[in-house]
Design a protein around this motif. Sequence first.
Motif, PDB file in Angstrom:
ATOM      1  N   ASN A 138      -5.698  23.342 -39.012  1.00 44.34           N
ATOM      2  CA  ASN A 138      -4.768  22.231 -39.194  1.00 44.34           C
ATOM      3  C   ASN A 138      -3.774  22.216 -38.037  1.00 44.34           C
ATOM      4  OD1 ASN A 138      -5.892  21.526 -41.723  1.00 44.34           O
ATOM      5  ND2 ASN A 138      -4.723  23.170 -42.706  1.00 44.34           N
ATOM      6  N   VAL A 139      -3.541  21.036 -37.475  1.00 45.92           N
ATOM      7  CA  VAL A 139      -2.587  20.953 -36.373  1.00 45.92           C
ATOM      8  C   VAL A 139      -1.199  20.641 -36.946  1.00 45.92           C
ATOM      9  CG1 VAL A 139      -1.972  19.817 -34.211  1.00 45.92           C
ATOM     10  CG2 VAL A 139      -4.381  20.274 -34.749  1.00 45.92           C
ATOM     11  N   SER A 140      -0.362  21.675 -36.961  1.00 49.47           N
ATOM     12  CA  SER A 140       1.013  21.540 -37.447  1.00 49.47           C
ATOM     13  C   SER A 140       1.904  21.225 -36.257  1.00 49.47           C
ATOM     14  CB  SER A 140       1.426  22.841 -38.157  1.00 49.47           C
ATOM     15  OG  SER A 140       2.741  22.751 -38.632  1.00 49.47           O
ATOM     16  N   SER A 141       3.081  21.835 -36.204  1.00 49.63           N
ATOM     17  CA  SER A 141       4.039  21.591 -35.116  1.00 49.63           C
ATOM     18  C   SER A 141       5.164  22.606 -35.273  1.00 49.63           C
ATOM     19  CB  SER A 141       4.616  20.179 -35.237  1.00 49.63           C
ATOM     20  OG  SER A 141       5.778  20.041 -34.446  1.00 49.63           O
TER      21      SER A 141
ATOM     22  N   ALA B 264      -3.642  27.361 -39.060  1.00 45.42           N
ATOM     23  CA  ALA B 264      -2.936  26.248 -38.417  1.00 45.42           C
ATOM     24  C   ALA B 264      -2.481  26.643 -37.025  1.00 45.42           C
ATOM     25  CB  ALA B 264      -1.734  25.821 -39.258  1.00 45.42           C
ATOM     26  N   VAL B 265      -2.478  25.667 -36.117  1.00 41.84           N
ATOM     27  CA  VAL B 265      -1.818  25.849 -34.830  1.00 41.84           C
ATOM     28  C   VAL B 265      -0.585  24.942 -34.844  1.00 41.84           C
ATOM     29  CG1 VAL B 265      -3.886  26.470 -33.537  1.00 41.84           C
ATOM     30  CG2 VAL B 265      -3.234  24.084 -33.673  1.00 41.84           C
ATOM     31  N   GLY B 266       0.508  25.453 -34.306  1.00 39.60           N
ATOM     32  CA  GLY B 266       1.745  24.678 -34.283  1.00 39.60           C
ATOM     33  C   GLY B 266       2.184  24.441 -32.851  1.00 39.60           C
ATOM     34  N   PRO B 267       1.770  23.310 -32.267  1.00 38.55           N
ATOM     35  CA  PRO B 267       2.157  23.049 -30.878  1.00 38.55           C
ATOM     36  C   PRO B 267       3.653  22.785 -30.739  1.00 38.55           C
ATOM     37  CG  PRO B 267       0.308  21.641 -31.567  1.00 38.55           C
ATOM     38  CD  PRO B 267       0.878  22.267 -32.790  1.00 38.55           C
TER      39      PRO B 267
ATOM     40  N   VAL C 172     -11.161  20.227 -37.700  1.00 44.93           N
ATOM     41  CA  VAL C 172      -9.844  20.275 -37.062  1.00 44.93           C
ATOM     42  C   VAL C 172      -9.050  19.055 -37.541  1.00 44.93           C
ATOM     43  CG1 VAL C 172      -8.543  20.381 -34.900  1.00 44.93           C
ATOM     44  CG2 VAL C 172     -10.791  21.475 -35.047  1.00 44.93           C
ATOM     45  N   ASN C 173      -8.078  19.292 -38.422  1.00 49.65           N
ATOM     46  CA  ASN C 173      -7.225  18.224 -38.949  1.00 49.65           C
ATOM     47  C   ASN C 173      -6.087  17.996 -37.969  1.00 49.65           C
ATOM     48  OD1 ASN C 173      -8.194  17.282 -41.511  1.00 49.65           O
ATOM     49  ND2 ASN C 173      -7.599  19.258 -42.416  1.00 49.65           N
ATOM     50  N   ASN C 174      -6.283  16.994 -37.090  1.00 48.69           N
ATOM     51  CA  ASN C 174      -5.324  16.773 -36.014  1.00 48.69           C
ATOM     52  C   ASN C 174      -4.696  15.380 -36.040  1.00 48.69           C
ATOM     53  OD1 ASN C 174      -4.430  16.985 -32.942  1.00 48.69           O
ATOM     54  ND2 ASN C 174      -5.773  15.188 -33.106  1.00 48.69           N
ATOM     55  N   ALA C 175      -5.310  14.423 -36.744  1.00 45.27           N
ATOM     56  CA  ALA C 175      -4.804  13.045 -36.731  1.00 45.27           C
ATOM     57  C   ALA C 175      -3.339  13.025 -37.162  1.00 45.27           C
ATOM     58  CB  ALA C 175      -5.632  12.164 -37.676  1.00 45.27           C
ATOM     59  N   GLY C 176      -2.542  12.276 -36.435  1.00 43.49           N
ATOM     60  CA  GLY C 176      -1.141  12.223 -36.825  1.00 43.49           C
ATOM     61  C   GLY C 176      -0.305  11.398 -35.875  1.00 43.49           C
ATOM     62  N   PHE C 177       0.895  11.109 -36.306  1.00 39.27           N
ATOM     63  CA  PHE C 177       1.858  10.363 -35.486  1.00 39.27           C
ATOM     64  C   PHE C 177       3.237  10.586 -36.066  1.00 39.27           C
ATOM     65  CE2 PHE C 177       0.182   7.658 -38.825  1.00 39.27           C
ATOM     66  CZ  PHE C 177       1.333   7.179 -39.434  1.00 39.27           C
ATOM     67  N   ALA C 178       4.249  10.249 -35.279  1.00 39.15           N
ATOM     68  CA  ALA C 178       5.635  10.376 -35.750  1.00 39.15           C
ATOM     69  C   ALA C 178       6.253   8.991 -35.906  1.00 39.15           C
ATOM     70  CB  ALA C 178       6.428  11.206 -34.750  1.00 39.15           C
TER      71      ALA C 178
END
Length: 259
Positions: free
Chosen positions: A144-147, A187-190, A93-99
């Motif tokens: 993959n955690v998209s948006s 991918a999931v796009g929250p 699960v590729n979730n690491a991230g920040f804005a």
Amino acid sequence: MGLMHGHRMSVRTVLVTGGGSGIGAGVVVELAAAGYQVAVVDRNAEAAGRVAEQVKAAGGNALPVTADVSDMDAVASAVAEVRDYFGTVDVLVNNAGFARDNHILDMPIEDWDSVQSTHLRGSFLMLKAVAPLMAAQRWGRVVNVSSISALGIHGERVNYVAAKAGLEGLTRAAALDLAPHGITVNAVGPGVIQTAMTEVSAARAGRSLDEHLAVQAAQIPRGRVGSPHDVARAVQFFIAEDADFITGQVLYVSGGPHG
Ligand code: NAI
């Protein structure tokens, strides 16, 4: 690894990046409760350790691993550590991230680079490191955690929007490359999910967290912001044993379509 009365005898191993906080932590806790063993990979060692302890306290099996996903050597050693401990990686699960939001004209180059490095380069590096393990067993699942930001509906975040749109392209292209090896890539796009990232957005909008959540909820068809559980639910759908015909897809988890 084998089948007994249609059920696998061995436990699947999941590697969740950014598993120390927010959505990633929610995914870790829910998958562990569902019987998976989980590697909690995060560049924040303390956060990864805390979530792994939470899983163990609830009777699950978790391994905290400290790594920055944008660092090639750190990714290679993290995956080797997980393989040595659990035997393989079945699910990534590729979730690491920040804005690092800003108007394009005010955006420092460093904020463009760091956002691309974590979301896009980090997901690519992780995928490259785990795909050989999955291919060897002819079974693997990548989420993959998209948006919803990937849809280009939010301004003042060109770095983030481009990274997430890129991640969705990566999802489709990697799905094609890996389909013959029994690996699905989705991918999931929250939409708006209440996490540490929401607190950063509230501060940037000059609102208290409660005010910010109320403003956001009013724009969401379901009338509420999401929780890490809402995202974990979609991750579980994609990684199921019999989800092998579903690949290269993006599932938005946003309480209904909205900007
Ligand atoms: P969060 O800030 O609560 O957690 C992110 C975790 O990732 C932190 O533990 C952080 O240490 C880790 N991390 C960041 N960069 C890293 C790196 N280079 N290497 C290793 N670990 C790293 O954030 P949240 O909200 O849980 O976000 C998780 C994912 O969900 C991100 O990819 C974000 O873009 C995405 N997302 C979040 C939404 C939201 O409303 N919270 C909406 C849509 C997508």
